[in-house]
Design a protein around this motif. Sequence first.
Motif, PDB file in Angstrom:
ATOM      1  N   VAL A 159       3.247 -32.004  -2.167  1.00 35.90           N
ATOM      2  CA  VAL A 159       2.238 -30.955  -1.995  1.00 35.90           C
ATOM      3  C   VAL A 159       1.644 -30.571  -3.356  1.00 35.90           C
ATOM      4  CG1 VAL A 159       1.826 -28.584  -1.238  1.00 35.90           C
ATOM      5  CG2 VAL A 159       3.274 -30.090   0.134  1.00 35.90           C
ATOM      6  N   ALA A 160       2.478 -30.521  -4.392  1.00 34.67           N
ATOM      7  CA  ALA A 160       1.996 -30.193  -5.736  1.00 34.67           C
ATOM      8  C   ALA A 160       1.022 -31.255  -6.237  1.00 34.67           C
ATOM      9  CB  ALA A 160       3.173 -30.063  -6.699  1.00 34.67           C
ATOM     10  N   VAL A 161       1.351 -32.511  -5.995  1.00 35.05           N
ATOM     11  CA  VAL A 161       0.452 -33.600  -6.395  1.00 35.05           C
ATOM     12  C   VAL A 161      -0.858 -33.502  -5.622  1.00 35.05           C
ATOM     13  CG1 VAL A 161       0.102 -36.103  -6.307  1.00 35.05           C
ATOM     14  CG2 VAL A 161       2.263 -35.184  -7.154  1.00 35.05           C
ATOM     15  N   ALA A 162      -0.777 -33.220  -4.316  1.00 30.56           N
ATOM     16  CA  ALA A 162      -1.977 -33.097  -3.493  1.00 30.56           C
ATOM     17  C   ALA A 162      -2.882 -31.985  -4.013  1.00 30.56           C
ATOM     18  CB  ALA A 162      -1.587 -32.838  -2.039  1.00 30.56           C
ATOM     19  N   ALA A 163      -2.281 -30.860  -4.404  1.00 31.39           N
ATOM     20  CA  ALA A 163      -3.070 -29.758  -4.953  1.00 31.39           C
ATOM     21  C   ALA A 163      -3.688 -30.148  -6.293  1.00 31.39           C
ATOM     22  CB  ALA A 163      -2.187 -28.521  -5.111  1.00 31.39           C
ATOM     23  N   ALA A 164      -2.920 -30.855  -7.118  1.00 30.68           N
ATOM     24  CA  ALA A 164      -3.384 -31.208  -8.464  1.00 30.68           C
ATOM     25  C   ALA A 164      -4.533 -32.211  -8.448  1.00 30.68           C
ATOM     26  CB  ALA A 164      -2.220 -31.776  -9.279  1.00 30.68           C
ATOM     27  N   VAL A 165      -4.556 -33.092  -7.450  1.00 25.41           N
ATOM     28  CA  VAL A 165      -5.621 -34.114  -7.393  1.00 25.41           C
ATOM     29  C   VAL A 165      -6.714 -33.734  -6.394  1.00 25.41           C
ATOM     30  CG1 VAL A 165      -3.998 -35.930  -8.074  1.00 25.41           C
ATOM     31  CG2 VAL A 165      -4.470 -35.567  -5.630  1.00 25.41           C
ATOM     32  N   ASN A 166      -6.646 -32.506  -5.861  1.00 26.40           N
ATOM     33  CA  ASN A 166      -7.625 -32.026  -4.867  1.00 26.40           C
ATOM     34  C   ASN A 166      -7.714 -32.966  -3.671  1.00 26.40           C
ATOM     35  OD1 ASN A 166      -8.513 -29.730  -6.458  1.00 26.40           O
ATOM     36  ND2 ASN A 166      -9.572 -31.210  -7.774  1.00 26.40           N
ATOM     37  N   ALA A 167      -6.563 -33.308  -3.128  1.00 27.59           N
ATOM     38  CA  ALA A 167      -6.511 -34.234  -2.000  1.00 27.59           C
ATOM     39  C   ALA A 167      -7.074 -33.588  -0.741  1.00 27.59           C
ATOM     40  CB  ALA A 167      -5.072 -34.686  -1.761  1.00 27.59           C
ATOM     41  N   ASP A 168      -7.656 -34.410   0.115  1.00 27.82           N
ATOM     42  CA  ASP A 168      -8.160 -33.922   1.394  1.00 27.82           C
ATOM     43  C   ASP A 168      -7.020 -33.583   2.339  1.00 27.82           C
ATOM     44  OD1 ASP A 168     -11.195 -34.337   1.217  1.00 27.82           O
ATOM     45  OD2 ASP A 168     -10.412 -36.268   0.551  1.00 27.82           O
ATOM     46  N   ARG A 169      -5.905 -34.277   2.172  1.00 32.10           N
ATOM     47  CA  ARG A 169      -4.741 -33.964   2.993  1.00 32.10           C
ATOM     48  C   ARG A 169      -3.497 -34.573   2.351  1.00 32.10           C
ATOM     49  NH1 ARG A 169      -6.629 -38.579   6.468  1.00 32.10           N
ATOM     50  NH2 ARG A 169      -4.831 -39.985   6.667  1.00 32.10           N
ATOM     51  N   CYS A 170      -2.344 -34.086   2.799  1.00 29.95           N
ATOM     52  CA  CYS A 170      -1.051 -34.598   2.356  1.00 29.95           C
ATOM     53  C   CYS A 170      -0.287 -35.015   3.605  1.00 29.95           C
ATOM     54  CB  CYS A 170      -0.284 -33.524   1.584  1.00 29.95           C
ATOM     55  SG  CYS A 170       1.367 -34.023   1.043  1.00 29.95           S
ATOM     56  N   ASP A 171       0.013 -36.299   3.737  1.00 30.03           N
ATOM     57  CA  ASP A 171       0.724 -36.822   4.907  1.00 30.03           C
ATOM     58  C   ASP A 171       2.211 -36.956   4.587  1.00 30.03           C
ATOM     59  OD1 ASP A 171      -1.739 -36.994   6.060  1.00 30.03           O
ATOM     60  OD2 ASP A 171      -1.853 -39.183   6.093  1.00 30.03           O
TER      61      ASP A 171
ATOM     62  N   MET B 112     -14.775 -41.748   2.776  1.00 27.60           N
ATOM     63  CA  MET B 112     -13.580 -41.953   1.954  1.00 27.60           C
ATOM     64  C   MET B 112     -12.875 -40.627   1.722  1.00 27.60           C
ATOM     65  SD  MET B 112     -13.242 -43.546  -1.894  1.00 27.60           S
ATOM     66  CE  MET B 112     -13.919 -42.089  -2.687  1.00 27.60           C
ATOM     67  N   SER B 113     -11.556 -40.643   1.850  1.00 28.45           N
ATOM     68  CA  SER B 113     -10.744 -39.449   1.622  1.00 28.45           C
ATOM     69  C   SER B 113      -9.759 -39.706   0.494  1.00 28.45           C
ATOM     70  CB  SER B 113      -9.986 -39.068   2.893  1.00 28.45           C
ATOM     71  OG  SER B 113     -10.877 -38.741   3.941  1.00 28.45           O
ATOM     72  N   ARG B 114      -9.316 -38.625  -0.114  1.00 30.13           N
ATOM     73  CA  ARG B 114      -8.236 -38.720  -1.100  1.00 30.13           C
ATOM     74  C   ARG B 114      -6.968 -38.206  -0.421  1.00 30.13           C
ATOM     75  NH1 ARG B 114      -9.633 -36.279  -6.678  1.00 30.13           N
ATOM     76  NH2 ARG B 114     -10.763 -38.267  -6.811  1.00 30.13           N
ATOM     77  N   ILE B 115      -5.946 -39.052  -0.357  1.00 26.71           N
ATOM     78  CA  ILE B 115      -4.750 -38.763   0.427  1.00 26.71           C
ATOM     79  C   ILE B 115      -3.503 -38.898  -0.443  1.00 26.71           C
ATOM     80  CG2 ILE B 115      -3.391 -39.434   2.448  1.00 26.71           C
ATOM     81  CD1 ILE B 115      -5.925 -40.792   3.542  1.00 26.71           C
ATOM     82  N   VAL B 116      -2.575 -37.981  -0.261  1.00 26.82           N
ATOM     83  CA  VAL B 116      -1.229 -38.135  -0.814  1.00 26.82           C
ATOM     84  C   VAL B 116      -0.294 -38.425   0.353  1.00 26.82           C
ATOM     85  CG1 VAL B 116       0.705 -37.007  -1.995  1.00 26.82           C
ATOM     86  CG2 VAL B 116      -1.642 -36.639  -2.793  1.00 26.82           C
ATOM     87  N   MET B 117       0.446 -39.524   0.255  1.00 25.91           N
ATOM     88  CA  MET B 117       1.382 -39.930   1.308  1.00 25.91           C
ATOM     89  C   MET B 117       2.803 -39.777   0.766  1.00 25.91           C
ATOM     90  SD  MET B 117      -0.600 -43.469   2.369  1.00 25.91           S
ATOM     91  CE  MET B 117       0.235 -43.767   3.926  1.00 25.91           C
ATOM     92  N   LYS B 118       3.630 -39.065   1.502  1.00 25.44           N
ATOM     93  CA  LYS B 118       5.019 -38.874   1.073  1.00 25.44           C
ATOM     94  C   LYS B 118       5.961 -39.518   2.084  1.00 25.44           C
ATOM     95  CE  LYS B 118       9.154 -36.649   1.036  1.00 25.44           C
ATOM     96  NZ  LYS B 118      10.107 -36.364   2.141  1.00 25.44           N
ATOM     97  N   PHE B 119       6.956 -40.268   1.594  1.00 24.08           N
ATOM     98  CA  PHE B 119       7.906 -40.948   2.465  1.00 24.08           C
ATOM     99  C   PHE B 119       9.327 -40.498   2.116  1.00 24.08           C
ATOM    100  CE2 PHE B 119       4.138 -43.565   2.396  1.00 24.08           C
ATOM    101  CZ  PHE B 119       3.979 -43.918   3.726  1.00 24.08           C
ATOM    102  N   GLY B 120      10.043 -40.025   3.137  1.00 22.93           N
ATOM    103  CA  GLY B 120      11.408 -39.529   2.955  1.00 22.93           C
ATOM    104  C   GLY B 120      12.442 -40.638   2.919  1.00 22.93           C
ATOM    105  N   GLY B 121      13.699 -40.233   2.763  1.00 24.40           N
ATOM    106  CA  GLY B 121      14.788 -41.184   2.565  1.00 24.40           C
ATOM    107  C   GLY B 121      14.968 -42.189   3.674  1.00 24.40           C
TER     108      GLY B 121
END
Length: 417
Positions: free
Chosen positions: A158-170, A1-10
């Motif tokens: 990226v800030a959220v990914a750093a704050a939650v210690n995410a394994d990656r930010c997509d 299991m990984s912790r992931i932040v996913m970001k979607f643009g306009g």
Amino acid sequence: MSRIVMKFGGTSVANVERIRNVAAHVKREVDAGNEVAVVVSAMSGATNQLVAWTKEASAIHDAREYDAIVASGEQVTSGLLAIALQAIGVPARSFQGWQIPLRTDAAHGAARIESIDGSALISRMTDGQVPVIAGFQGIGPDERIATLGRGGSDTSAVAVAAAVNADRCDIYTDVDGIYTTDPRIVPQARRLDRIAFEEMLEMASLGAKVMQVRSVEMAMVHKVRVFVRSSFDAPDAIQSGPDGEPLGTLICDEDEIVESQVVTGIAYSKDEAQITLRRVADRPGVAAGVFGPLAEASINVDMIVQTISEDGKTTDITFTLPTADQARAVEILNAKKTEIGFEALNTETDACKVSVIGIGMRSHAGVAAQAFEALAKRGVNIRAITTSEIKISVLIDTAFAELAVRTLHSVYGLDKA
């Protein structure tokens, strides 16, 4: 299991159908057992419309009210995506920047993130809920919404990914990764599997539009592994390569790149203005008198060339800056004309900056000479040059921009697989 932040643009959330597609991408990661948080931009074109309405109401407006208006685009998207996720059985809840809270400085319209508390988000993710966060915004010292500047949703992610210690930010966008240069100019441009933070920082600051500069800075500081991926791939398509990593381009620490090329990519920017101060008194402190007021106005100056007159009494100072800042810079300098002591101010906008970037340049000689020789053979005149350990930038006439990009891309062998 990984912790992931996913970001979607306009473009990825341009309409309800696209938002449903995004929801399917998120569900895929949740079904794989990952803890997921999502950061979204406003729907494509929404921010431009909000900015236009603001200017229509008044050309001169309060920056705090501007932020209140333009931040509403991300609020709409986050709510819609939360609803779309709930509709397919994924527990989700929308969050605005102030609800996290994501705290910024007081520079409304171009705020910088000062702190972010990830504890509430981690708690939600651990419980199986997907936080859907409105990007581009936080809360300033005055307890009002503050926006992070255009492209700020990348920085939010990226800030959220750093704050939650995410394994990656997509970072999901309308392209499938970072290319050696713009494929619209060079069809042979190749997608990079990996690129170092420093290289991506140069690419972003020198014209590549895939990621905001500050988001790359933050990723580098906090060592957040960032994947640039396409949201237009089918959610049920193969999502990883032979190495098990997600498809796309990984932006990572230099240590993760086993063998780097001498040159990684060619970037360009046509949004360059050139200002020349003629016959400036050649005395100590004059440069500070010119560039100090511009810095105070948050105007970033790039290339600087100073030419001393034959008698050594005066000098010409030429520098470049973003076209969008030209009018403000001219106004500031003219107001300081007597104090600085220049006789004339000339401006030009027909300029383009083309840059050669690569961490391999640190250990290879002759890279700059190759560029200058290749451009000379094609009849491209260079107005100004700046260099760093991993970058060479030249200022040329805009008419030669595409020729220069194609020439440099070829001379360094970037169009070869």
